[in-house]
Scaffold this active site. Structure first.
Site, PDB file in Angstrom:
ATOM      1  N   TYR A 287       0.845  -1.204   0.000  1.00 50.20           N
ATOM      2  CA  TYR A 287       0.000   0.000   0.000  1.00 50.20           C
ATOM      3  C   TYR A 287       0.883   1.259   0.000  1.00 50.20           C
ATOM      4  O   TYR A 287       0.607   2.243  -0.699  1.00 50.20           O
ATOM      5  CB  TYR A 287      -0.931  -0.019   1.224  1.00 50.20           C
ATOM      6  CG  TYR A 287      -1.430   1.341   1.619  1.00 50.20           C
ATOM      7  CD1 TYR A 287      -2.335   2.032   0.806  1.00 50.20           C
ATOM      8  CD2 TYR A 287      -0.986   1.972   2.786  1.00 50.20           C
ATOM      9  CE1 TYR A 287      -2.765   3.313   1.148  1.00 50.20           C
ATOM     10  CE2 TYR A 287      -1.411   3.235   3.133  1.00 50.20           C
ATOM     11  CZ  TYR A 287      -2.303   3.902   2.310  1.00 50.20           C
ATOM     12  OH  TYR A 287      -2.714   5.168   2.646  1.00 50.20           O
TER      13      TYR A 287
ATOM     14  N   THR B  34      -5.617  18.979  -1.419  1.00 45.32           N
ATOM     15  CA  THR B  34      -5.198  18.027  -2.450  1.00 45.32           C
ATOM     16  C   THR B  34      -6.181  18.077  -3.613  1.00 45.32           C
ATOM     17  O   THR B  34      -7.384  17.889  -3.446  1.00 45.32           O
ATOM     18  CB  THR B  34      -5.078  16.608  -1.870  1.00 45.32           C
ATOM     19  OG1 THR B  34      -4.062  16.656  -0.861  1.00 45.32           O
ATOM     20  CG2 THR B  34      -4.677  15.597  -2.928  1.00 45.32           C
TER      21      THR B  34
ATOM     22  N   HIS C 124       1.752  12.807  -6.905  1.00 48.87           N
ATOM     23  CA  HIS C 124       1.199  11.987  -5.817  1.00 48.87           C
ATOM     24  C   HIS C 124       2.046  10.716  -5.608  1.00 48.87           C
ATOM     25  O   HIS C 124       1.534   9.630  -5.337  1.00 48.87           O
ATOM     26  CB  HIS C 124      -0.260  11.627  -6.142  1.00 48.87           C
ATOM     27  CG  HIS C 124      -1.141  11.488  -4.926  1.00 48.87           C
ATOM     28  ND1 HIS C 124      -2.121  12.397  -4.597  1.00 48.87           N
ATOM     29  CD2 HIS C 124      -1.203  10.539  -3.964  1.00 48.87           C
ATOM     30  CE1 HIS C 124      -2.740  12.009  -3.496  1.00 48.87           C
ATOM     31  NE2 HIS C 124      -2.196  10.876  -3.086  1.00 48.87           N
TER      32      HIS C 124
ATOM     33  N   GLY D  32       7.242  11.684   1.184  1.00 47.04           N
ATOM     34  CA  GLY D  32       6.138  10.810   1.592  1.00 47.04           C
ATOM     35  C   GLY D  32       6.623   9.492   2.145  1.00 47.04           C
ATOM     36  O   GLY D  32       6.589   9.222   3.346  1.00 47.04           O
TER      37      GLY D  32
ATOM     38  N   SER E  65      -2.553  14.199   7.372  1.00 46.69           N
ATOM     39  CA  SER E  65      -3.533  13.842   6.335  1.00 46.69           C
ATOM     40  C   SER E  65      -4.944  13.882   6.905  1.00 46.69           C
ATOM     41  O   SER E  65      -5.156  13.520   8.066  1.00 46.69           O
ATOM     42  CB  SER E  65      -3.233  12.428   5.822  1.00 46.69           C
ATOM     43  OG  SER E  65      -4.296  11.949   5.031  1.00 46.69           O
TER      44      SER E  65
ATOM     45  N   THR F 214       0.405  11.513   4.574  1.00 48.66           N
ATOM     46  CA  THR F 214       0.227  10.119   4.152  1.00 48.66           C
ATOM     47  C   THR F 214      -0.884   9.485   4.977  1.00 48.66           C
ATOM     48  O   THR F 214      -0.807   9.436   6.203  1.00 48.66           O
ATOM     49  CB  THR F 214       1.533   9.299   4.282  1.00 48.66           C
ATOM     50  OG1 THR F 214       2.058   9.444   5.600  1.00 48.66           O
ATOM     51  CG2 THR F 214       2.578   9.724   3.274  1.00 48.66           C
TER      52      THR F 214
ATOM     53  N   GLY G 128       8.926  10.755  -5.652  1.00 47.00           N
ATOM     54  CA  GLY G 128      10.075   9.963  -6.096  1.00 47.00           C
ATOM     55  C   GLY G 128      11.378  10.252  -5.389  1.00 47.00           C
ATOM     56  O   GLY G 128      12.412   9.696  -5.758  1.00 47.00           O
TER      57      GLY G 128
HETATM   58  C1  LIG Z   1       1.068   5.642   1.938  1.00 48.38           C
HETATM   59  C2  LIG Z   1       0.796   6.971   1.315  1.00 48.38           C
HETATM   60  C3  LIG Z   1      -0.374   7.645   1.630  1.00 48.38           C
HETATM   61  C4  LIG Z   1      -0.630   8.900   1.066  1.00 48.38           C
HETATM   62  N1  LIG Z   1      -1.748   9.600   1.468  1.00 48.38           N
HETATM   63  C5  LIG Z   1      -1.943  10.858   1.001  1.00 48.38           C
HETATM   64  C6  LIG Z   1      -3.018  11.644   1.504  1.00 48.38           C
HETATM   65  O1  LIG Z   1      -3.762  11.233   2.381  1.00 48.38           O
HETATM   66  N2  LIG Z   1      -3.182  12.887   0.971  1.00 48.38           N
HETATM   67  C7  LIG Z   1      -2.343  13.390   0.007  1.00 48.38           C
HETATM   68  O2  LIG Z   1      -2.533  14.528  -0.435  1.00 48.38           O
HETATM   69  N3  LIG Z   1      -1.304  12.675  -0.443  1.00 48.38           N
HETATM   70  C8  LIG Z   1      -1.078  11.433   0.032  1.00 48.38           C
HETATM   71  N4  LIG Z   1       0.003  10.715  -0.402  1.00 48.38           N
HETATM   72  C9  LIG Z   1       0.956  11.340  -1.357  1.00 48.38           C
HETATM   73  C10 LIG Z   1       2.046  12.095  -0.598  1.00 48.38           C
HETATM   74  O3  LIG Z   1       1.541  13.198   0.075  1.00 48.38           O
HETATM   75  C11 LIG Z   1       3.151  12.573  -1.553  1.00 48.38           C
HETATM   76  O4  LIG Z   1       2.575  13.347  -2.572  1.00 48.38           O
HETATM   77  C12 LIG Z   1       3.957  11.418  -2.154  1.00 48.38           C
HETATM   78  O5  LIG Z   1       4.093  10.358  -1.249  1.00 48.38           O
HETATM   79  C13 LIG Z   1       5.335  11.915  -2.563  1.00 48.38           C
HETATM   80  O6  LIG Z   1       6.075  10.910  -3.156  1.00 48.38           O
HETATM   81  P1  LIG Z   1       7.176  10.032  -2.382  1.00 48.38           P
HETATM   82  O7  LIG Z   1       6.416   9.062  -1.535  1.00 48.38           O
HETATM   83  O8  LIG Z   1       7.886   9.362  -3.497  1.00 48.38           O
HETATM   84  O9  LIG Z   1       8.015  10.977  -1.571  1.00 48.38           O
HETATM   85  C14 LIG Z   1       0.285   9.469   0.144  1.00 48.38           C
HETATM   86  C15 LIG Z   1       1.462   8.775  -0.160  1.00 48.38           C
HETATM   87  C16 LIG Z   1       1.728   7.549   0.419  1.00 48.38           C
HETATM   88  C17 LIG Z   1       3.019   6.852   0.091  1.00 48.38           C
END
Ligand SMILES: Cc1cc2nc3c(=O)[nH]c(=O)nc-3n(C[C@H](O)[C@H](O)[C@H](O)COP(=O)(O)O)c2cc1C
Length: 385
Positions: A26, A158, A281, A335, A108, A80, A314
């Site tokens: 996930y 978002t 995202h 993230g 979040s 997250t 990334g």
């Molecule tokens: C497990 C997980 C849950 C996430 N949940 C949200 C969220 O609730 N709201 C949101 O705007 N972005 C969410 N994201 C996206 C992150 O805010 C972010 O844009 C992204 O993880 C950045 O990429 P990276 O994981 O490669 O650093 C989530 C990412 C992950 C990995």
């Protein structure tokens, strides 16, 4: 803490052993064919810089300012969902790690722990709040009142999730919200007893299955419940007028997250946003999207310092942070990195992951002969993609 954990990939590998597969995937994976996820790496890996040697730098400056606050590193912990499943009270632990590193932590809407509880755990932290607008706007307004009352002034809206992304592995693994018990998921948890005892059991002991902490009391149900109210579905009809309305209501700063075009960046500016996050995202939403790096330079140029440009998706190394800053981003959201830190070695692991990214960034800046983030914008760069 495990001393063999030297970088993002070590933490990820260790987290993989510790977390049930359904939770690991996930967090880790993308969407559909995971082309976006692969492209994120390809785009970052394609950038090279020409170093300037013998610069004699003792230290480099990595701080950034937003909303009149100075942060020690150009990093923001990204929102997250369900980070609280990675470790018991995970969101509070991440907020504490952010506070120690003197960077913001973004809560979040879909966190396990509600904003009030996080604030109580970190009274002085710079907490930001990520908003997913619910279909029931009155309930969304009530949530915003709670956020404001908790002393949060920066709202991250978002914008890139009008529908639920197509993540087939979650279906295969039996990871869905609401959670539907299956033999596969049961076996997965049973083969990770450490996670069961250290994470799930403490929740069960202190009030039941972990749930979305921001759901209003009347609607509260745990993540395994099969009842989901329409009121709390994410608003698929969300549009720029809604964001403009939120701008009028919200007294603090507004950042729009999930922008990948100059046009949308201009719209965010026109409605009076204070910042945007150029974001794919984390490759988790639209598998055919451009990468942030493809558009970041154009967006920064078009906005011409009229609002703050953040970026994410990334990032695995401090040098990735450097690359994104060199295109003019103010700071980078991370993230998965802090989640792997938390999963591998709990709160200390989150601290260590942030410290490693900072160290890698500082070393790369020093080798390039660049003393400050601003200086990074004029390094000679080659892009091989
Ligand atoms: C497990 C997980 C849950 C996430 N949940 C949200 C969220 O609730 N709201 C949101 O705007 N972005 C969410 N994201 C996206 C992150 O805010 C972010 O844009 C992204 O993880 C950045 O990429 P990276 O994981 O490669 O650093 C989530 C990412 C992950 C990995």
């Amino acid at each position: 803490m495990e001393t063999k954990l030297h970088n993002f990939y070590d933490f990820r590998a260790y987290a993989r052993k510790k977390l049930p597969r359904l939770l690991f995937e996930y967090i880790d994976r993308g969407t559909e064919d995971e082309i976006a996820l692969t492209e994120l790496r390809q785009s970052l890996d394609s950038v090279r810089f020409v170093p300037e040697v013998l610069s004699g730098l003792e230290t480099v400056q990595t701080d950034f300012m937003f909303a009149e606050k100075t942060h020690a590193l150009p990093l923001v912990i990204a929102p997250t969902a369900l980070a609280g499943l990675v470790s018991f009270d995970g969101e509070v632990k991440l907020a504490r790690a952010a506070e120690r590193a003197r960077i913001p932590f973004t809560i979040s809407t879909q966190s396990v722990t509600p904003v009030e509880h996080i604030r109580a755990g970190v009274p002085d932290a710079d907490l930001w709040f990520q908003l997913y607008v619910w279909k029931n706007r009155a309930l969304t307004d009530q949530l915003l009142d709670r956020v404001w009352a908790s002393g949060v002034t920066t709202l991250v809206i978002t914008a890139d999730t009008p529908v639920s992304p197509n993540r087939e592995y979650n279906l295969k693994n039996g990871f869905s919200i609401p959670f539907r018990p299956s033999i596969r998921a049961g076996l997965d948890v049973a083969t990770h007893p450490r996670w069961f005892f250290r994470v799930l059991l403490p929740y069960l002991r202190s009030g039941g299955m972990p749930s979305y902490g921001h759901y209003p009391q009347d609607f509260r149900h745990n993540v395994t419940s099969s009842v989901q109210s329409q009121d709390l579905q994410l608003e698929n009809l969300l549009n720029w007028n809604d964001v403009a309305e939120l701008r009028k209501k919200w007294r603090g700063e507004i950042i729009v997250k999930g922008i990948l075009s100059v046009n949308d960046a201009q719209k965010a500016r026109a409605i009076g946003a204070d910042g945007i996050v150029v974001s794919a995202h984390g490759g988790r939403n639209l598998d055919i999207a451009v990468t942030p790096l493809d558009v970041l330079g154009q967006v920064v140029e078009a906005l011409n310092n009229r609002l703050a440009v953040f970026v994410d998706s990334g990032v695995r190394r401090g040098s990735d942070v450097l690359k994104l800053l060199s295109y003019g981003a103010k700071a980078v959201f991370i993230g998965r990195a802090p989640l792997w830190g938390l999963a591998a070695a709990d709160e200390q692991g989150a601290d260590a992951m942030i410290a490693i990214l900072a160290m890698e960034l500082q070393k790369a800046m020093t080798m390039l002969g660049r003393v400050s983030i601003n200086d990074l914008k004029n390094v000679t760069r080659f892009v091989s993609r």
